[in-house]
Design a protein around this motif. Structure first.
Motif, PDB file in Angstrom:
ATOM      1  N   PHE A   1       0.826  -1.197   0.000  1.00  0.00           N
ATOM      2  CA  PHE A   1       0.000   0.000   0.000  1.00  0.00           C
ATOM      3  C   PHE A   1       0.865   1.254   0.000  1.00  0.00           C
ATOM      4  O   PHE A   1       1.922   1.294   0.626  1.00  0.00           O
ATOM      5  CB  PHE A   1      -0.896   0.027   1.252  1.00  0.00           C
ATOM      6  N   ASP A   2       0.394   2.261  -0.708  1.00  0.00           N
ATOM      7  CA  ASP A   2       1.001   3.587  -0.647  1.00  0.00           C
ATOM      8  C   ASP A   2       0.482   4.264   0.619  1.00  0.00           C
ATOM      9  O   ASP A   2      -0.632   4.782   0.647  1.00  0.00           O
ATOM     10  CB  ASP A   2       0.613   4.379  -1.893  1.00  0.00           C
ATOM     11  N   GLU A   3       1.291   4.264   1.664  1.00  0.00           N
ATOM     12  CA  GLU A   3       0.874   4.808   2.958  1.00  0.00           C
ATOM     13  C   GLU A   3       1.291   6.268   3.157  1.00  0.00           C
ATOM     14  O   GLU A   3       1.006   6.850   4.198  1.00  0.00           O
ATOM     15  CB  GLU A   3       1.450   3.978   4.101  1.00  0.00           C
ATOM     16  N   TRP A   4       1.946   6.855   2.170  1.00  0.00           N
ATOM     17  CA  TRP A   4       2.325   8.255   2.316  1.00  0.00           C
ATOM     18  C   TRP A   4       1.085   9.138   2.217  1.00  0.00           C
ATOM     19  O   TRP A   4       0.152   8.858   1.475  1.00  0.00           O
ATOM     20  CB  TRP A   4       3.338   8.653   1.249  1.00  0.00           C
ATOM     21  N   TYR A   5       1.098  10.218   2.951  1.00  0.00           N
ATOM     22  CA  TYR A   5      -0.044  11.130   2.978  1.00  0.00           C
ATOM     23  C   TYR A   5      -0.434  11.521   1.556  1.00  0.00           C
ATOM     24  O   TYR A   5       0.418  11.813   0.713  1.00  0.00           O
ATOM     25  CB  TYR A   5       0.304  12.363   3.814  1.00  0.00           C
ATOM     26  N   TRP A   6      -1.718  11.557   1.285  1.00  0.00           N
ATOM     27  CA  TRP A   6      -2.198  11.678  -0.087  1.00  0.00           C
ATOM     28  C   TRP A   6      -1.818  12.994  -0.753  1.00  0.00           C
ATOM     29  O   TRP A   6      -1.751  13.071  -1.980  1.00  0.00           O
ATOM     30  CB  TRP A   6      -3.703  11.471  -0.139  1.00  0.00           C
ATOM     31  N   LEU A   7      -1.555  14.064   0.042  1.00  0.00           N
ATOM     32  CA  LEU A   7      -1.162  15.342  -0.550  1.00  0.00           C
ATOM     33  C   LEU A   7       0.353  15.524  -0.633  1.00  0.00           C
ATOM     34  O   LEU A   7       0.824  16.583  -1.043  1.00  0.00           O
ATOM     35  CB  LEU A   7      -1.783  16.499   0.237  1.00  0.00           C
ATOM     36  N   ASP A   8       1.103  14.513  -0.233  1.00  0.00           N
ATOM     37  CA  ASP A   8       2.554  14.597  -0.383  1.00  0.00           C
ATOM     38  C   ASP A   8       2.929  14.703  -1.851  1.00  0.00           C
ATOM     39  O   ASP A   8       2.168  14.293  -2.745  1.00  0.00           O
ATOM     40  CB  ASP A   8       3.221  13.352   0.215  1.00  0.00           C
ATOM     41  N   ASN A   9       4.110  15.253  -2.102  1.00  0.00           N
ATOM     42  CA  ASN A   9       4.609  15.299  -3.480  1.00  0.00           C
ATOM     43  C   ASN A   9       4.922  13.879  -3.943  1.00  0.00           C
ATOM     44  O   ASN A   9       5.814  13.220  -3.421  1.00  0.00           O
ATOM     45  CB  ASN A   9       5.859  16.176  -3.565  1.00  0.00           C
ATOM     46  N   LYS A  10       4.188  13.411  -4.901  1.00  0.00           N
ATOM     47  CA  LYS A  10       4.373  12.062  -5.436  1.00  0.00           C
ATOM     48  C   LYS A  10       4.749  12.157  -6.912  1.00  0.00           C
ATOM     49  O   LYS A  10       4.201  12.974  -7.651  1.00  0.00           O
ATOM     50  CB  LYS A  10       3.092  11.225  -5.288  1.00  0.00           C
ATOM     51  N   ASP A  11       5.653  11.326  -7.330  1.00  0.00           N
ATOM     52  CA  ASP A  11       6.052  11.276  -8.730  1.00  0.00           C
ATOM     53  C   ASP A  11       5.298  10.122  -9.390  1.00  0.00           C
ATOM     54  O   ASP A  11       5.765   8.980  -9.406  1.00  0.00           O
ATOM     55  CB  ASP A  11       7.563  11.079  -8.848  1.00  0.00           C
ATOM     56  N   PHE A  12       4.133  10.403  -9.920  1.00  0.00           N
ATOM     57  CA  PHE A  12       3.299   9.350 -10.481  1.00  0.00           C
ATOM     58  C   PHE A  12       3.841   8.796 -11.796  1.00  0.00           C
ATOM     59  O   PHE A  12       3.399   7.738 -12.242  1.00  0.00           O
ATOM     60  CB  PHE A  12       1.872   9.873 -10.692  1.00  0.00           C
ATOM     61  N   SER A  13       4.780   9.489 -12.386  1.00  0.00           N
ATOM     62  CA  SER A  13       5.363   9.003 -13.645  1.00  0.00           C
ATOM     63  C   SER A  13       6.622   8.185 -13.420  1.00  0.00           C
ATOM     64  O   SER A  13       7.145   7.577 -14.358  1.00  0.00           O
ATOM     65  CB  SER A  13       5.684  10.194 -14.562  1.00  0.00           C
ATOM     66  N   ASN A  14       7.102   8.156 -12.182  1.00  0.00           N
ATOM     67  CA  ASN A  14       8.372   7.466 -11.923  1.00  0.00           C
ATOM     68  C   ASN A  14       8.367   6.880 -10.507  1.00  0.00           C
ATOM     69  O   ASN A  14       8.786   7.532  -9.559  1.00  0.00           O
ATOM     70  CB  ASN A  14       9.545   8.425 -12.107  1.00  0.00           C
ATOM     71  N   PHE A  15       7.839   5.678 -10.382  1.00  0.00           N
ATOM     72  CA  PHE A  15       7.869   4.973  -9.099  1.00  0.00           C
ATOM     73  C   PHE A  15       7.968   3.477  -9.378  1.00  0.00           C
ATOM     74  O   PHE A  15       7.763   3.020 -10.510  1.00  0.00           O
ATOM     75  CB  PHE A  15       6.636   5.298  -8.252  1.00  0.00           C
ATOM     76  N   LYS A  16       8.280   2.707  -8.369  1.00  0.00           N
ATOM     77  CA  LYS A  16       8.457   1.263  -8.540  1.00  0.00           C
ATOM     78  C   LYS A  16       7.092   0.589  -8.583  1.00  0.00           C
ATOM     79  O   LYS A  16       6.541   0.188  -7.565  1.00  0.00           O
ATOM     80  CB  LYS A  16       9.313   0.710  -7.403  1.00  0.00           C
ATOM     81  N   LYS A  17       6.579   0.444  -9.783  1.00  0.00           N
ATOM     82  CA  LYS A  17       5.211  -0.029  -9.961  1.00  0.00           C
ATOM     83  C   LYS A  17       5.000  -1.430  -9.411  1.00  0.00           C
ATOM     84  O   LYS A  17       3.917  -1.753  -8.906  1.00  0.00           O
ATOM     85  CB  LYS A  17       4.817   0.039 -11.435  1.00  0.00           C
ATOM     86  N   ASN A  18       5.987  -2.264  -9.494  1.00  0.00           N
ATOM     87  CA  ASN A  18       5.831  -3.642  -9.025  1.00  0.00           C
ATOM     88  C   ASN A  18       5.752  -3.753  -7.505  1.00  0.00           C
ATOM     89  O   ASN A  18       5.442  -4.820  -6.972  1.00  0.00           O
ATOM     90  CB  ASN A  18       6.976  -4.513  -9.539  1.00  0.00           C
ATOM     91  N   ASP A  19       6.021  -2.658  -6.815  1.00  0.00           N
ATOM     92  CA  ASP A  19       5.970  -2.674  -5.343  1.00  0.00           C
ATOM     93  C   ASP A  19       4.569  -2.420  -4.798  1.00  0.00           C
ATOM     94  O   ASP A  19       4.355  -2.525  -3.585  1.00  0.00           O
ATOM     95  CB  ASP A  19       6.923  -1.611  -4.763  1.00  0.00           C
ATOM     96  N   PHE A  20       3.617  -2.082  -5.681  1.00  0.00           N
ATOM     97  CA  PHE A  20       2.292  -1.681  -5.215  1.00  0.00           C
ATOM     98  C   PHE A  20       1.199  -2.546  -5.850  1.00  0.00           C
ATOM     99  O   PHE A  20       1.353  -3.041  -6.964  1.00  0.00           O
ATOM    100  CB  PHE A  20       2.033  -0.205  -5.547  1.00  0.00           C
ATOM    101  N   ASP A  21       0.106  -2.703  -5.103  1.00  0.00           N
ATOM    102  CA  ASP A  21      -1.058  -3.423  -5.615  1.00  0.00           C
ATOM    103  C   ASP A  21      -1.926  -2.505  -6.459  1.00  0.00           C
ATOM    104  O   ASP A  21      -1.949  -1.283  -6.254  1.00  0.00           O
ATOM    105  CB  ASP A  21      -1.922  -3.944  -4.454  1.00  0.00           C
ATOM    106  N   ILE A  22      -2.671  -3.103  -7.393  1.00  0.00           N
ATOM    107  CA  ILE A  22      -3.760  -2.395  -8.059  1.00  0.00           C
ATOM    108  C   ILE A  22      -4.944  -2.402  -7.101  1.00  0.00           C
ATOM    109  O   ILE A  22      -5.534  -3.435  -6.830  1.00  0.00           O
ATOM    110  CB  ILE A  22      -4.147  -3.083  -9.379  1.00  0.00           C
ATOM    111  N   SER A  23      -5.254  -1.256  -6.529  1.00  0.00           N
ATOM    112  CA  SER A  23      -6.291  -1.206  -5.505  1.00  0.00           C
ATOM    113  C   SER A  23      -7.014   0.127  -5.570  1.00  0.00           C
ATOM    114  O   SER A  23      -6.372   1.178  -5.579  1.00  0.00           O
ATOM    115  CB  SER A  23      -5.669  -1.417  -4.119  1.00  0.00           C
ATOM    116  N   PHE A  24      -8.360   0.061  -5.594  1.00  0.00           N
ATOM    117  CA  PHE A  24      -9.108   1.289  -5.867  1.00  0.00           C
ATOM    118  C   PHE A  24     -10.591   1.065  -5.669  1.00  0.00           C
ATOM    119  O   PHE A  24     -11.059  -0.064  -5.793  1.00  0.00           O
ATOM    120  CB  PHE A  24      -8.857   1.703  -7.323  1.00  0.00           C
ATOM    121  N   ASP A  25     -11.342   2.124  -5.361  1.00  0.00           N
ATOM    122  CA  ASP A  25     -12.800   2.083  -5.364  1.00  0.00           C
ATOM    123  C   ASP A  25     -13.333   2.678  -6.654  1.00  0.00           C
ATOM    124  O   ASP A  25     -12.795   3.681  -7.167  1.00  0.00           O
ATOM    125  CB  ASP A  25     -13.367   2.878  -4.186  1.00  0.00           C
TER     126      ASP A  25
END
Length: 377
Positions: free
Chosen positions: A174-198
């Motif tokens: 899970f991405d546990e970092w606060y949702w308003l933190d600066n996140k680089d959505f174009s460059n992260f380790k995709k295999n480290d996270f689940d596909i999870s969403f409502d």
């Protein structure tokens, strides 16, 4: 000479939905029967970032939902179903959860929950039923209570029935970092996270889908959905508009008109949306309300107040001129009536405990609408 004549039968039961606003013909309305326990794990906290961020979450314990609140909530939703039927909308209800049932996966265990908010766990778009991946552990098998309904839509109404990959829901994915933190959505380790969403992170506007993304888990889900729907559909990633569902702050009422609660937004709504929507009308509610006094007392846990904010945009449109609104949202009702909308006030008690309001607690099955670009009509 023998003629080989083929007769093609046209299926008149074909149904579909592309929008949130044209005439609603058929809808699913939720159930809270045997809504038993709240499971307060990390997935719950992530789903309620804004309400939970200042709480000492580790000190909370799972708690049982008050039976009287369940009775009152059921009364209100039965009345809501009656209102819809009086407005020529066919109402379907999920299978009832007739008894407490436990389940166990390799990573967690809990009790089956009723289908209290069907829009969270299912996208019905075009002629497709797309079951979404679980975001909270407690809701992992919730769609089992919709299985017979989906089977009917598949067998008799030409719906394509799909399911997103079910994640293992391990904490480390899970991405546990606060949702308003600066996140680089174009460059992260995709295999480290689940596909999870409502599914309620999405608003449908014909060929365009607005998709709120506030975590790396959401980013992967948006990518998956775009691949499934192909290039004919535009999945617009709306970054960090909200921590969870987009319809807490934004709804679309008809072509050219949004309903917006701007009171808790970090920026102007237009900075989030694709440019093609910037010339639309934005009806602002700013209908932020404090928690009701009858809930705030010595016996109330903060967790029972998770879903009160932003509920005033969580509306259900019956057509482009008629909107069902929670009766407590007096400012929203007034501003919509000033804009010549027909407003149907709906009593819905204990939304803050049962998570969601009118939009999330329903799921469109069939509308009289079209698969077009509504920004160019």
């Amino acid at each position: 000479m023998v003629l080989n004549i083929k007769i093609y039968l046209i299926n008149t039961n074909f149904m579909s939905t592309y929008t949130e606003f044209w005439r609603l013909k058929e809808v699913i309305v939720w159930s809270v029967q045997n809504y038993n326990l709240e499971k307060l794990d990390i997935t719950f906290k992530i789903a309620y970032w804004e309400n939970m961020k200042d709480s000492t979450f580790e000190n909370f314990v799972d708690y049982k939902v008050d039976k009287q609140k369940i009775i009152e909530r059921t009364e209100d939703f039965n009345n809501f179903a009656k209102i819809l039927e009086e407005n020529w909308v066919k109402v379907r209800r999920p299978d009832e959860l007739k008894e407490f049932k436990s389940f166990k996966t390799p990573n967690f265990s809990w009790f089956l929950t009723p289908v209290s908010n069907p829009r969270d766990k299912v996208i019905i778009y075009w002629n497709k039923i797309i079951e979404t991946p679980a975001l909270c552990t407690k809701r992992y098998f919730e769609n089992q209570l919709l299985y017979r309904m989906f089977l009917d839509l598949f067998n008799n109404y030409w719906y394509v029935w799909l399911s997103a990959p079910m994640p293992p829901l391990k904490r480390e994915n899970f991405d546990e970092w606060y949702w308003l933190d600066n996140k680089d959505f174009s460059n992260f380790k995709k295999n480290d996270f689940d596909i999870s969403f409502d599914a309620a992170h999405i608003l449908k506007i014909g060929k365009d889908l607005l998709f709120n993304v506030s975590s790396y888990n959401h980013e992967l889900w948006a990518n998956w959905l775009q691949w499934v729907l192909w290039e004919s559909v535009n999945v617009h990633k709306v970054y960090q508009l909200d921590d969870t569902h987009i319809d807490w702050k934004l709804s679309v009422l008809r072509p050219g008109t949004f309903l917006v609660n701007n009171s808790l937004m970090e920026k102007d709504i237009k900075t989030y949306l694709p440019e093609k929507f910037h010339n639309w009308e934005f009806i602002y509610t700013a209908d932020y309300r404090s928690y009701p006094s009858n809930y705030v007392n010595d016996n109330t846990t903060f967790l029972e107040l998770c879903s009160l904010r932003w509920a005033d945009t969580n509306v259900l449109s019956l057509d482009e001129n008629t909107v069902c609104v929670i009766d407590q949202a007096v400012n929203t009702i007034q501003v919509l009536e000033e804009k010549w909308f027909k407003v149907i006030p709906v009593q819905m008690r204990h939304c803050e405990l049962f998570w969601w309001w009118l939009h999330c607690a329903t799921l469109d099955i069939d509308r009289e609408d079209d698969f077009i670009d509504y920004t160019i009509i």
